[in-house]
Design an enzyme around this catalytic site. Structure first.
Site, PDB file in Angstrom:
ATOM      1  CG  ASP A 241      -4.550  -2.663   2.776  1.00 43.98           C
ATOM      2  OD1 ASP A 241      -4.745  -4.019   3.059  1.00 43.98           O
ATOM      3  OD2 ASP A 241      -4.050  -2.142   3.455  1.00 43.98           O
TER       4      ASP A 241
ATOM      5  CG  HIS B 222      -1.857   0.846   0.540  1.00 44.79           C
ATOM      6  ND1 HIS B 222      -3.115   0.003   1.488  1.00 44.79           N
ATOM      7  CD2 HIS B 222      -2.311   1.322  -0.093  1.00 44.79           C
ATOM      8  CE1 HIS B 222      -4.576   1.188   0.846  1.00 44.79           C
ATOM      9  NE2 HIS B 222      -4.247   1.886   0.049  1.00 44.79           N
TER      10      HIS B 222
ATOM     11  CG  HIS C 190       3.415  -1.509   4.159  1.00 49.48           C
ATOM     12  ND1 HIS C 190       2.447  -2.563   4.332  1.00 49.48           N
ATOM     13  CD2 HIS C 190       3.102  -1.199   5.501  1.00 49.48           C
ATOM     14  CE1 HIS C 190       2.431  -3.448   5.089  1.00 49.48           C
ATOM     15  NE2 HIS C 190       3.745  -2.759   6.058  1.00 49.48           N
TER      16      HIS C 190
ATOM     17  CD  GLU D 148       0.105  -3.566   2.169  1.00 47.43           C
ATOM     18  OE1 GLU D 148       0.310  -5.416   1.739  1.00 47.43           O
ATOM     19  OE2 GLU D 148       0.937  -2.959   1.979  1.00 47.43           O
TER      20      GLU D 148
ATOM     21  CG  HIS E 224      -3.600  -1.457   8.732  1.00 49.09           C
ATOM     22  ND1 HIS E 224      -3.804  -2.122   8.191  1.00 49.09           N
ATOM     23  CD2 HIS E 224      -3.213  -1.570  10.104  1.00 49.09           C
ATOM     24  CE1 HIS E 224      -3.448  -3.136   8.415  1.00 49.09           C
ATOM     25  NE2 HIS E 224      -2.812  -3.097   9.851  1.00 49.09           N
TER      26      HIS E 224
ATOM     27  CG  ASP F 108      -1.877   2.602   5.400  1.00 44.71           C
ATOM     28  OD1 ASP F 108      -1.710   1.646   6.344  1.00 44.71           O
ATOM     29  OD2 ASP F 108      -1.651   1.776   4.889  1.00 44.71           O
TER      30      ASP F 108
ATOM     31  CG  ASP G  88      -5.662  -0.111   5.262  1.00 44.60           C
ATOM     32  OD1 ASP G  88      -5.552  -1.232   5.757  1.00 44.60           O
ATOM     33  OD2 ASP G  88      -4.816   0.992   4.347  1.00 44.60           O
TER      34      ASP G  88
ATOM     35  CG  ASP H 215      -5.491  -4.721   5.451  1.00 44.50           C
ATOM     36  OD1 ASP H 215      -6.168  -3.556   5.867  1.00 44.50           O
ATOM     37  OD2 ASP H 215      -3.580  -4.691   6.396  1.00 44.50           O
TER      38      ASP H 215
END
Length: 303
Positions: free
Chosen positions: A228, A98, A142, A273, A127, A129, A125, A230
């Protein structure tokens, strides 16, 4: 007129903490992303993979791991995405980790400024980030692209779009968040980004979250989705390097994608990812392709 879509593979994991997302583009191709998009009535142009430096697996230096390689891959990504936008194609970036969103979203933002369009980023996502070299616990880049897009990071990434900051709080909505580092929490709170974390989804449901995230859209908005993998719960999508339990389930994810499709405004997409080295029989890639199909308007019934 049939819509033209360009696939751009960016096979690198230089920004990640685990090797393997460099194989993501091929896993998505094996899962049939080209055939699926063609079946949706799109003209698909697979531009192949970009070519850049290998992952040297260096330790972090001054808060950044693999700094030079991350810069190079993001510049390559920016140039490739921007080129496809200029020629009138919808770019779909097949990542890769990412960190590449700094390059892809910088290209989209540059194009939007030139076209006089408003940019809205939907960031799916686990996260936020929003780390920087000063607060990152790992040095993995990332975890930094959104901070870079907000003007916090190395000049080479901060200025990719030709305008600093590339994004402001009104340009982005983050959905599915459930893992934020302690110092990152304060930093992103100060940035004022609208975040719909998993507690928010639990409390009001995905439908109301998406209604809020997609509010105030109009015909002059360019909608960019940064997906993403995840974002999804690892029980249904194990093939990612940074699994976080308690993520979005399959039906919630489908509703999210379908509601984005309903706007008719998506003009660019990141898929990042995906880590086939950690997957089970390409399950995660197959689910990602199913969800992208919903992003392009697949419905159970005519609506």
């Amino acid at each position: 007129m049939r819509r033209k879509v360009s696939l751009i593979g960016v096979p690198t994991d230089v920004g990640a903490g685990h090797r393997g997302s460099s194989m993501g583009p091929e896993a998505l191709r094996v899962a049939g992303i080209t055939e699926m998009l063609e079946g949706m009535g799109l003209d698909v142009y697979d531009q192949g993979n970009l070519h850049g430096p290998a992952n040297p697996c260096h330790a972090a230096i001054n808060g950044y791991r693999n700094f030079a390689e991350v810069i190079t891959w993001n510049q390559l990504t920016h140039d490739a995405i921007y080129q496809e936008l200029v020629r009138g194609h919808m770019p779909i970036m097949l990542g890769g980790d990412h960190c590449l969103a700094a390059g892809s979203i910088s290209a989209v933002a540059r194009y939007c400024r030139e076209q006089g369009k408003e940019l809205r980023v939907i960031w799916l996502d686990a996260h936020t980030d929003f780390n920087t070299a000063e607060i990152t616990p790992s040095g993995n880049m990332h975890g930094m692209p959104v901070a870079c897009l907000f003007g916090h990071g190395p000049l080479e990434l901060v200025n990719l779009s030709g305008h600093v900051p590339t994004l402001e709080a009104h340009n982005i909505r983050q959905i599915g968040i459930r893992s934020v580092d302690d110092e990152e929490k304060h930093f992103i709170h100060e940035a004022g980004i609208q975040i719909f974390d998993m507690r928010h989804i639990d409390e009001i449901g995905m439908r109301h979250v998406m209604e809020k995230a997609l509010t105030d859209l109009h015909d002059n908005v360019h909608l960019h989705v940064s997906f993403d993998v995840d974002f999804l719960d690892p029980e249904i999508a194990p093939g990612v390097g940074t699994t976080v339990r308690g993520g979005v389930n399959y039906r919630e994810a489908q509703l999210c994608m379908e509601m984005i499709a309903d706007t008719g405004l998506m003009e660019s997409l990141d898929i990042v990812e995906l880590n086939p080295a950690l997957d089970v029989r390409n399950l995660t890639a197959n689910i990602a392709v199913e969800l992208v199909q919903s992003l392009f308007g697949k419905n159970t019934l005519i609506r």
